[in-house]
Write an enzyme that holds these catalytic residues in place. Structure first.
Site, mmCIF file in Angstrom:
data_model
loop_
_atom_site.group_PDB
_atom_site.id
_atom_site.type_symbol
_atom_site.label_atom_id
_atom_site.label_comp_id
_atom_site.label_asym_id
_atom_site.label_seq_id
_atom_site.Cartn_x
_atom_site.Cartn_y
_atom_site.Cartn_z
ATOM 1 N N PRO A 1 0.801 -1.226 0.000
ATOM 2 C CA PRO A 1 0.000 0.000 0.000
ATOM 3 C C PRO A 1 0.833 1.275 0.000
ATOM 4 C CG PRO A 1 -0.746 -1.552 1.681
ATOM 5 C CD PRO A 1 0.586 -2.034 1.198
ATOM 6 N N GLU A 2 0.725 2.031 -1.061
ATOM 7 C CA GLU A 2 1.279 3.383 -1.116
ATOM 8 C C GLU A 2 0.086 4.336 -1.104
ATOM 9 O OE1 GLU A 2 4.277 3.809 -4.170
ATOM 10 O OE2 GLU A 2 4.819 1.710 -4.034
#
Length: 280
Positions: free
Chosen positions: A2-3
């Site tokens: 997750p960015e």
DNA sequence: GTGATAACCTGGGTGC
DNA sequence: TGCACCCAGGTTATCA
């Protein structure tokens, strides 16, 4: 992993289901998630409070609870939030029990964290110590980025990954942005021209926007709260495309190491910086 | 003060 | 087939 786009995808999916509802219980099954607090301590601070808003800052998900209590959740590498799963999903570390909904936080590698900020000042101090500007902030201008870049001798890839400078950019979006801007990842940040910095700013915003539109990238672990994969991995220009033709010039995408991370580059579009020879 | 690197952690892939 | 080893990467601590 997750960015910013993946966390924003999660936030957009979850917000309608959790905002205005009461967090009845927080069950921390792995105290590593909440340390240095014990899971029970963190739970005691948040249980029974209404979720006023689900926000995001960089890669952090912010549970804004009644009474200015903030639960700051970072998914790190492999964290996922699943809405109303059937049974207990594998690697469930935390349960968030709301009225009408249950959320399972799963994390195979156990890197994810949950932290507490009590009051607006504590929240501001938490992020001031950790995060730079949001790429979507109006203040994220070419002049701002140029000033940051001029002060750093680090390779531009490392520069982009430093959350204290720019919040939310991770390995995937750094590679994609540098390719769009035609900048080699190993070029020192302070050797970028203003034109290059301008291109890089635009490329960072464009890459992140593309990721959000595609509902994130699912390389292995990322799922949205319904368990559905994002599609941005199908649009990668260079990331994970080692040996494949460059979508712009047809050259070969190569993999190298920058900032300790696997880094993908077309060295025809992104010319490698020439070594400077010391002279006396 | 700044940049580089190790450590954290575990599943999956590779080689023997 | 099974085992050992390596790699992946976001963040922090430590070292140079």
């Amino acid at each position: 992993m997750p960015e910013l786009p993946e966390v924003e995808t999660i936030r957009r999916h979850l917000a309608p289901h959790v905002e205005g509802r009461t967090l009845r219980a927080l069950e921390v099954l792995d105290d590593r998630w909440s340390r240095p607090l014990a899971g029970g301590e963190l739970a005691a601070a948040v249980e029974g409070r209404v979720v006023e808003r689900l926000g995001r800052r960089g890669k952090y998900l912010i549970w804004e609870l009644a009474g200015e209590v903030y639960l700051l959740q970072h998914l790190r590498m492999t964290g996922t939030l699943l809405l109303d799963p059937q049974g207990a999903p594998p690697y469930t570390r935390v349960w968030l029990r709301l009225d009408e909904h249950d959320l399972a936080y799963t994390d195979p590698r156990r890197f994810g964290t949950g932290e507490l900020a009590l009051g607006g000042e504590a929240l501001d101090a938490f992020f001031a110590a950790r995060l730079g500007l949001e790429p979507f902030d109006e203040a994220f201008t070419t002049a701002h980025l140029h000033a940051l870049a001029r002060a750093s001798r680090a390779p531009v890839k490392a520069f982009l990954l430093d959350q204290k400078r720019i919040a939310g950019v991770g390995n995937i979006y750094a590679d994609e942005a540098l390719f769009r801007a035609r900048i080699h990842p190993l070029r020192p940040a302070n050797r970028l021209s203003r034109t290059q910095v301008d291109a890089l700013r635009e490329a960072v915003v464009a890459s992140l926007n593309a990721g959000i539109t595609a509902k994130g990238a699912s390389i292995d672990d990322f799922r949205d709260p319904y368990g559905v994969q994002g599609t941005f991995q199908d649009q990668f220009l260079v990331h994970l495309r080692e040996g494949e033709p460059c979508p712009r010039c047809g050259g070969t995408v190569r993999k190298l190491r920058a900032a300790g991370r696997g880094t993908y580059v077309c060295e025809r579009c992104q010319p490698r910086p020439r070594l400077r020879v010391a002279q006396r």
